[in-house]
Design a protein around this motif. Structure first.
Motif, PDB file in Angstrom:
ATOM      1  N   GLU A  88       0.844  -1.195   0.000  1.00 29.26           N
ATOM      2  CA  GLU A  88       0.000   0.000   0.000  1.00 29.26           C
ATOM      3  C   GLU A  88       0.881   1.247   0.000  1.00 29.26           C
ATOM      4  O   GLU A  88       2.009   1.209   0.495  1.00 29.26           O
ATOM      5  N   THR A  95      -6.105   4.941   0.621  1.00 27.14           N
ATOM      6  CA  THR A  95      -6.353   3.539   0.281  1.00 27.14           C
ATOM      7  C   THR A  95      -7.717   3.095   0.794  1.00 27.14           C
ATOM      8  O   THR A  95      -8.473   2.446   0.085  1.00 27.14           O
ATOM      9  N   GLU A  96      -8.022   3.505   2.042  1.00 29.26           N
ATOM     10  CA  GLU A  96      -9.317   3.112   2.603  1.00 29.26           C
ATOM     11  C   GLU A  96     -10.463   3.698   1.808  1.00 29.26           C
ATOM     12  O   GLU A  96     -11.445   3.032   1.505  1.00 29.26           O
ATOM     13  N   THR A 134     -10.469   4.595  -1.293  1.00 28.07           N
ATOM     14  CA  THR A 134     -10.600   3.940  -2.596  1.00 28.07           C
ATOM     15  C   THR A 134     -11.343   2.625  -2.444  1.00 28.07           C
ATOM     16  O   THR A 134     -12.190   2.273  -3.255  1.00 28.07           O
ATOM     17  N   ALA A 135     -11.020   1.888  -1.352  1.00 31.20           N
ATOM     18  CA  ALA A 135     -11.680   0.616  -1.116  1.00 31.20           C
ATOM     19  C   ALA A 135     -13.188   0.826  -0.974  1.00 31.20           C
ATOM     20  O   ALA A 135     -13.995   0.061  -1.488  1.00 31.20           O
ATOM     21  N   GLY A 166      -6.113   3.050  -5.581  1.00 29.18           N
ATOM     22  CA  GLY A 166      -5.260   2.786  -4.434  1.00 29.18           C
ATOM     23  C   GLY A 166      -3.785   2.656  -4.785  1.00 29.18           C
ATOM     24  O   GLY A 166      -2.938   2.568  -3.907  1.00 29.18           O
TER      25      GLY A 166
END
Ligand SMILES: Nc1ncnc2c1ncn2[C@@H]1O[C@H](COP(=O)(O)OP(=O)(O)OP(=O)(O)O)[C@@H](O)[C@H]1O
Ligand SMILES: [Mg+2]
Length: 802
Positions: free
Chosen positions: A503, A547-548, A550-551, A571
């Motif tokens: 990540e 990243t979160e 995008t998830a 991400g």
């Protein structure tokens, strides 16, 4: 023929439209439902242009069976784009993700990533911001032996940017150069562009210019987008420049092409009176000549304003009416006159800030406004500091938008440079930035040797570094060669972390760790380095949230609704870099409803920003500060009618952001470059109709008779001048307090031995002694190199406790 498509202006064509059209006036409804030919909505501030645009998208989806993937909407900031997407998601759910809603720049990045190969670039290209651009131009100018005193890098950068905004390529610039400056600029432009290509990088202006080039040179590419986007909508059209205009035209087309594809439906909204980006090449020509540019165009005018009181609108109308050569229009509202505008003439900028803070406090106390209802505007970013100081002292929650932005901080830029090199090793500007950061024994000389070698061999800087590892670079001393080998190995190691699919936040952690960057800062005694560590922690958090987030967008199945080759993998490192490259000031504007906007910090804060950043926004309470000739209008504009007209439009933008209450203030004395300076009242204050303004204070504190007087002219106070920048803290304390309860207590600075402070003039210091009490309180402060100074602590002390 387009009348066939027109719906009646006073009502929807089908009854089931009603909920989308209910709360619109007839002209707005016409704009929302108009179909077939290009549409221009021109209207003054607050008349619902943005609302029309958003509603039109909803209408296309709900009533005209348009697929979200066929829509491209262009806004001026990423924040506006996100808001628009959100509103549309409310209507159509996750399908909204297939729609392109973005700024011009984001849209172009998306197209260029997808089509990079066609332009002989790699899709992992870097995006150079103005700082990178300036660095590269400095390098180029040095290599071309251009005298930096005659032609500063900044000047060259501005000229090159202007050429790009006009879509003039380097070869044409060379051919057209008519004087020495133009020849120099063209010469730098040619080489600069060559190095950008070599670095696999686009600068901001390239994003637009090269996309236009792509669409004009490759008809099949143009056709792909023409087929895909059947609806193009542009907000704030008055601020488009020539390159952006051409881009829109290429995307939409003006007639059916060879493949028989009809032009896409275009809808643009704008207000010529709010054009405030001439310095970036924006031209209201694009509005004025819309009907000529796009055959069969339909124009809709909106006149009713839904944002402000009539008082505020009258003020805005009166100011903008002074501009020559404009199409007269009058804004009106049926919401009534509302409160008068409040005017205030301050002794100095600290007094002005104290007034603003006092008013905000009072409004909050009385329950008339939340902090989040309030915005404070100034002309240039450096004016924010005095407000920040007093807000900190009073404990007023606030957020400054813009200024030295997070992403402009040295440590953040260093880290981003590492990430950029990892994503794109050819990114020479970033690579040279981190080559010896933290120090690893690769000096300037070694760097120059590598650069020369790269130049001679026509290879990239990164390749030349590898040459150094294998001993191919002549004139490089063994110690440098060893240091370079260490660096190349380090980057290879980090490259493996990236390859492993880590990540972004973990890549960042690896960089911080393995380069020794964080350790170096942590070992330092300099307090600034401690705050650098905090900023880096913040950057890791940003990456983690990225990243979160995008998830979340991707949903539980981990897939975005419509995979698009133009978008870097969600991400991923390139996606993260793209995101941070394209943040604009306005993206950090706290959410207007005062609610939690996701990061939990922005609830209920006063927003401080420049007028430029405030474009398109609205607040119940607005403070327009620093209305002085030389500040606002800007010094640069005083002798130049064109610039002055632009400043007046800026004043119009400022006034029209206010919904219910507007304050305007100016300061008799303001320090500039450490020197007190007297500024006359802004001419824009004189242009406000006298009966609209309640002058809370017209005269300096030495004559309290000025308080509470209304009417009159703000210029009355300019006759005062004997204090000439002296004054100082003690005389302020004796004056009548215009702030009501508790003012003296709150403005006085309470200090204890050991406290750290920051002073306007002396800088950082530590309190070594405190004496006296009440109005006689003093503190002796050790300012290091500036020595020890004893200061009064009452009144508006130009100092803040840290
Ligand atoms: N028909 C309407 N009925 C009620 N409120 C409206 C209507 N049209 C617009 N508004 C409201 O008026 C305000 C201004 O609208 P909007 O921001 O769309 O104006 P604008 O023309 O885009 O302004 P600007 O020129 O500043 O960008 C918003 O709060 C909007 O919700
Ligand atoms: Mg708008």
């Amino acid at each position: 023929m387009n009348t066939l498509f027109d719906l009646p202006a006073d009502g929807p064509a089908k009854p089931r439209h009603s909920d989308l059209l209910d709360d619109l006036n007839p002209a707005q409804r016409e704009a929302v439902t108009h179909a077939g030919s290009p549409l221009l909505v021109v209207a003054g501030a607050g008349s619902g242009k943005t609302r029309v645009l958003t509603r039109r998208i909803a209408y296309l989806l709900a009533e005209r069976d348009v697929h979200p993937g066929q829509i491209m909407a262009i806004t001026f900031t990423n924040k506006a784009a996100a808001e628009m997407r959100e509103r549309v998601s409310d209507l159509v759910g996750r399908r909204a993700n297939a729609m392109w809603v973005s700024t011009f720049h984001s849209m172009c990045v998306r197209i260029l990533r997808r089509e990079a190969k066609t332009l002989e670039m790699s899709s992992s290209f870097s995006i150079y911001d103005s700082d990178d651009t300036k660095r590269l131009i400095t390098l180029v100018a040095r290599d071309l032996d251009i005298d930096p005193k005659r032609y500063a890098a900044r000047t060259l950068a501005v000229h090159i940017s202007n050429l790009k905004n006009e879509l003039i390529d380097p070869e044409t610039a060379v051919a057209d150069a008519g004087n020495d400056l133009e020849r120099r600029v063209a010469e730098v432009y040619v080489e600069y562009q060559r190095r950008l290509n070599q670095a696999n990088a686009f600068d901001f202006d390239d994003l637009i210019m090269r996309t236009v080039e792509l669409l004009q040179t490759f008809p099949d590419v143009a056709e792909y987008y023409r087929r895909r986007f059947r609806h193009v909508l542009v907000d704030e059209y008055q601020d488009t420049n020539h390159a952006q205009y051409t881009l829109v035209r290429e995307l939409v087309g003006t007639e059916a092409n060879e493949a028989g594809i009809e032009p896409a439906e275009l809808c643009v909204v704008g207000d010529a009176d709010q054009s405030i980006y001439a310095f970036r090449g924006a031209t209201i020509r694009n509005i004025e000549e819309f009907e000529r540019d796009f055959p069969n165009a339909r124009t809709v005018l909106l006149e009713q304003n839904y944002r402000s009181t009539q008082t505020i609108l009258n003020a805005a109308n009166a100011v903008i009416a002074r501009n020559p050569n404009r199409r007269a229009k009058r804004l009106w509202t049926d919401s009534g006159d509302g409160e008068k505008i409040v005017g205030y003439v301050a002794d100095n900028e600290h007094d002005e800030a104290a007034f603003v803070a006092g008013e905000i406090d009072a409004l909050a106390d009385k329950g008339e406004a939340d902090y989040s209802d309030v915005a404070v505007f100034y002309r240039t970013n450096n004016q924010s500091r005095v407000f920040e100081e007093i807000f900190i002292r009073l404990g007023l929650p606030y957020k400054v938008v813009g200024g030295v932005r997070f992403y402009e901080r040295r440590e953040v830029r260093d880290m981003l440079a590492y990430l950029r090199v990892l994503a794109n090793p050819e990114d020479t500007v970033s690579l040279r930035r981190i080559l010896n950061v933290p120090k690893r024994g690769i000096g300037d000389r070694a760097e120059a040797v590598i650069a020369t070698y790269a130049e001679r061999e026509r290879i990239s800087f990164a390749q030349a570094l590898r040459g150094a590892v294998s001993g191919e670079v002549p004139l490089l001393n063994p110690r440098s060669a060893k240091a370079i080998t260490g660096f190349v190995e380090l980057m290879d190691e980090l490259g493996e972390v990236v390859e492993s699919g880590a990540e972004v936040a973990d890549i960042l952690e690896a960089v911080l760790e393995r380069t020794g960057y964080r350790a170096e800062l942590e070992e330092s005694d300099d307090p600034q380095d401690a705050s650098r560590v905090e900023n880096l922690t913040e950057l890791v958090t940003v990456a983690r949230e990225f990243t979160e987030f995008t998830a979340e967008v991707a949903g539980p199945d981990g897939e975005l609704p419509e995979a698009d080759p133009g978008v870097p993998e969600p991400g991923s490192l390139p996606a993260f870099l793209e995101r941070v490259s394209l943040v604009a000031d306005a993206d950090s504007v706290p959410s207007p409803d005062g609610g939690d906007d996701g990061d939990g910090h922005d609830a209920g804060v006063v927003t401080l920003m420049t007028v430029h950043t405030a474009k398109g926004l609205e607040y119940p309470v607005v403070f327009g500060t620093g209305w002085e000739d030389g500040i606002f209008p800007h010094m640069r504009a005083l002798g130049d009618p064109t610039e002055l007209a632009e400043e007046r439009r800026l004043a119009y933008v400022a006034i029209t952001r206010a919904r219910k209450r507007l304050y305007v203030s100016r300061s008799m004395v303001r320090s500039a470059w450490g020197q007190p300076q007297m500024n006359p009242a802004s001419r824009f204050l004189d242009e406000l109709p006298a009966d609209l303004v309640d002058w809370r204070r017209l005269a300096p504190s030495s004559s309290s008779g000025g308080f509470g007087s209304s009417g009159g002219s703000p210029r009355a106070a300019t006759t005062w001048g004997s204090r000439g920048g002296g004054g100082g803290a003690s005389s302020r304390a004796a004056s009548t307090s215009p702030f009501g309860k508790g003012w003296k207590d709150t403005v006085a600075l309470k200090l204890d031995v050991g406290d750290r402070v920051s002073h306007d003039k002396y800088g950082l210091g530590t309190v070594v002694a405190c004496d006296g009490a009440g109005p006689r309180a003093t503190a002796t402060i050790d300012f290091g190199a500036a020595g020890k100074v004893r200061l009064m602590l009452i009144g508006s002390v130009p100092m803040v406790k840290l």
